[in-house]
Design an enzyme around this catalytic site. Structure first.
Site, PDB file in Angstrom:
ATOM      1  CG  HIS A 113      17.754  26.387  -4.913  1.00 44.40           C
ATOM      2  ND1 HIS A 113      16.931  25.719  -4.026  1.00 44.40           N
ATOM      3  CD2 HIS A 113      17.237  27.626  -5.031  1.00 44.40           C
ATOM      4  CE1 HIS A 113      15.951  26.536  -3.637  1.00 44.40           C
ATOM      5  NE2 HIS A 113      16.114  27.696  -4.231  1.00 44.40           N
ATOM      6  CB  THR A 181       9.043  21.347  -3.213  1.00 41.15           C
ATOM      7  OG1 THR A 181       9.590  22.464  -2.497  1.00 41.15           O
ATOM      8  CG2 THR A 181       7.802  21.758  -3.966  1.00 41.15           C
TER       9      THR A 181
HETATM   10  N1  APR Z   1       7.635  11.323  -3.234  1.00 44.62           N
HETATM   11  C1  APR Z   1       7.013  12.530  -3.147  1.00 44.62           C
HETATM   12  N2  APR Z   1       7.307  13.448  -2.217  1.00 44.62           N
HETATM   13  C2  APR Z   1       8.265  13.151  -1.317  1.00 44.62           C
HETATM   14  C3  APR Z   1       8.957  11.917  -1.344  1.00 44.62           C
HETATM   15  C4  APR Z   1       8.606  10.976  -2.365  1.00 44.62           C
HETATM   16  N3  APR Z   1       9.198   9.785  -2.466  1.00 44.62           N
HETATM   17  N4  APR Z   1       9.856  11.915  -0.315  1.00 44.62           N
HETATM   18  C5  APR Z   1       9.726  13.096   0.302  1.00 44.62           C
HETATM   19  N5  APR Z   1       8.774  13.844  -0.294  1.00 44.62           N
HETATM   20  C6  APR Z   1       8.357  15.215   0.034  1.00 44.62           C
HETATM   21  C7  APR Z   1       8.295  15.509   1.516  1.00 44.62           C
HETATM   22  O1  APR Z   1       7.005  15.204   2.051  1.00 44.62           O
HETATM   23  C8  APR Z   1       8.582  17.015   1.544  1.00 44.62           C
HETATM   24  O2  APR Z   1       7.378  17.763   1.425  1.00 44.62           O
HETATM   25  O3  APR Z   1       9.346  16.066  -0.477  1.00 44.62           O
HETATM   26  C9  APR Z   1       9.426  17.246   0.299  1.00 44.62           C
HETATM   27  C10 APR Z   1      10.891  17.517   0.574  1.00 44.62           C
HETATM   28  O4  APR Z   1      10.992  18.741   1.257  1.00 44.62           O
HETATM   29  P1  APR Z   1      12.391  19.394   1.612  1.00 44.62           P
HETATM   30  O5  APR Z   1      13.275  18.365   2.232  1.00 44.62           O
HETATM   31  O6  APR Z   1      12.111  20.613   2.411  1.00 44.62           O
HETATM   32  O7  APR Z   1      13.039  19.762   0.197  1.00 44.62           O
HETATM   33  P2  APR Z   1      12.777  21.023  -0.732  1.00 44.62           P
HETATM   34  O8  APR Z   1      11.364  21.472  -0.679  1.00 44.62           O
HETATM   35  O9  APR Z   1      13.329  20.660  -2.071  1.00 44.62           O
HETATM   36  O10 APR Z   1      13.707  22.122  -0.081  1.00 44.62           O
HETATM   37  C11 APR Z   1      13.798  23.370  -0.699  1.00 44.62           C
HETATM   38  O11 APR Z   1      15.508  24.025   0.805  1.00 44.62           O
HETATM   39  O12 APR Z   1      17.473  23.903   2.012  1.00 44.62           O
HETATM   40  C12 APR Z   1      16.907  24.235   0.864  1.00 44.62           C
HETATM   41  O13 APR Z   1      18.099  24.726  -1.066  1.00 44.62           O
HETATM   42  C13 APR Z   1      17.503  23.651  -0.374  1.00 44.62           C
HETATM   43  O14 APR Z   1      16.452  23.347  -2.534  1.00 44.62           O
HETATM   44  C14 APR Z   1      16.300  23.136  -1.144  1.00 44.62           C
HETATM   45  C15 APR Z   1      15.172  23.949  -0.554  1.00 44.62           C
END
Ligand code: APR
Length: 245
Positions: A113, A181
């Site tokens: 990304h 994620t």
């Molecule tokens: N340890 C493990 N997991 C965690 C922690 C932690 N300390 N804190 C949060 N999480 C988990 C949450 O439960 C959630 O499932 O991380 C995940 C974060 O999810 P998102 O905020 O949706 O992030 P992500 O999956 O990276 O988003 C994907 O969305 O908007 C776009 O481009 C952006 O790259 C991003 C993409």
């Protein structure tokens, strides 16, 4: 009797915002979600940048500046340890645009990304390292164009980077590990299923909570990444120390 040679399983890690959360980088969809107060279309689409470039620059300038206040955590460092010590193929695909993996020492890393600390010129297409703020009046150091630089971030509706390399890795992966994620943003959200269809037997989720409600994962390690990732890395390395006698 001939002893078959041990072939190390091919590892692919896919990370998301949860990997950097304990470093102090907000996640996208958590309670402290980065999008809070901003609709995605306001800051993360090419149309937003065309319509309100100052606003979009300000949003990413703040995030770029915030990187100076955070450090890699134990999960970033554990993945780098695995990259260095694993005897077989290893690839880390990250959706994160921070540079915490690199600062922990990662080299076999793909930023699908984009990267906050890079800018791209819409005129000459050169991608360059960028540490400071971007403004609509900033000139491109490469072609001299004014107002042509944008953050090198993949926005909604744009094609993620390194898709060919990623699909090739998913064709042959033996162990796929998804860390922090939410699995809702495609194409990354489809990688577990793709790997499974290509024969990947071990699909591990590390997350605070289960996202694999549909059975995509064969193993879940629920807890904070800074605790669960070092444990997983230890277990993976231990699983491959057995030598044929
Ligand atoms: N340890 C493990 N997991 C965690 C922690 C932690 N300390 N804190 C949060 N999480 C988990 C949450 O439960 C959630 O499932 O991380 C995940 C974060 O999810 P998102 O905020 O949706 O992030 P992500 O999956 O990276 O988003 C994907 O969305 O908007 C776009 O481009 C952006 O790259 C991003 C993409």
């Amino acid at each position: 009797m001939a002893v078959p040679a041990l072939v190390p399983p091919r590892l692919v890690f896919l990370s998301g915002a949860g990997l950097s959360a304990e470093s102090g980088v907000p996640t996208f969809r958590g309670a402290d979600g980065l999008w809070e107060g901003h609709r995605i279309e306001e800051v993360a689409t090419p149309e937003a940048f065309q319509g309100h470039p100052e606003f979009v620059h300000r949003f990413y300038n703040l995030r770029r500046a915030a990187l100076k206040m955070v450090e890699p955590n134990a999960a970033h460092r554990a993945i780098v340890r695995l990259e260095r010590e694993w005897p077989g193929a290893f690839l880390h695909i990250t959706q994160n645009v921070d540079d915490l993996n690199e600062r922990a020492g990662a080299t076999r890393l793909l930023h699908m990304h984009g990267e906050l600390r890079k800018a791209r010129c819409l005129a000459c297409r050169v991608v360059m390292r960028w540490e400071d703020d971007l403004e609509i009046t900033t000139s491109c150091p490469s072609c001299g164009g004014t107002g042509t630089l944008r953050p090198d971030i993949v926005w909604f509706g744009e094609m993620p980077y390194y898709i060919d390399e990623i699909l090739r890795a998913l064709e042959t992966v033996d162990v796929l590990v998804c860390i922090g994620t939410s699995g809702v943003v495609y194409p990354a959200a489809g990688f577990v299923r793709m790997a499974e269809q290509k024969g990947c037997q071990k699909r591990i989720e590390v997350n605070l909570q289960s996202t694999g409600v549909d059975g995509r994962f064969t193993e879940q390690r629920l807890g904070p990444a800074t605790q669960e990732v070092p444990r997983l890395v230890e277990a993976l390395l231990a699983s491959f120390t057995a030598k044929p006698s």
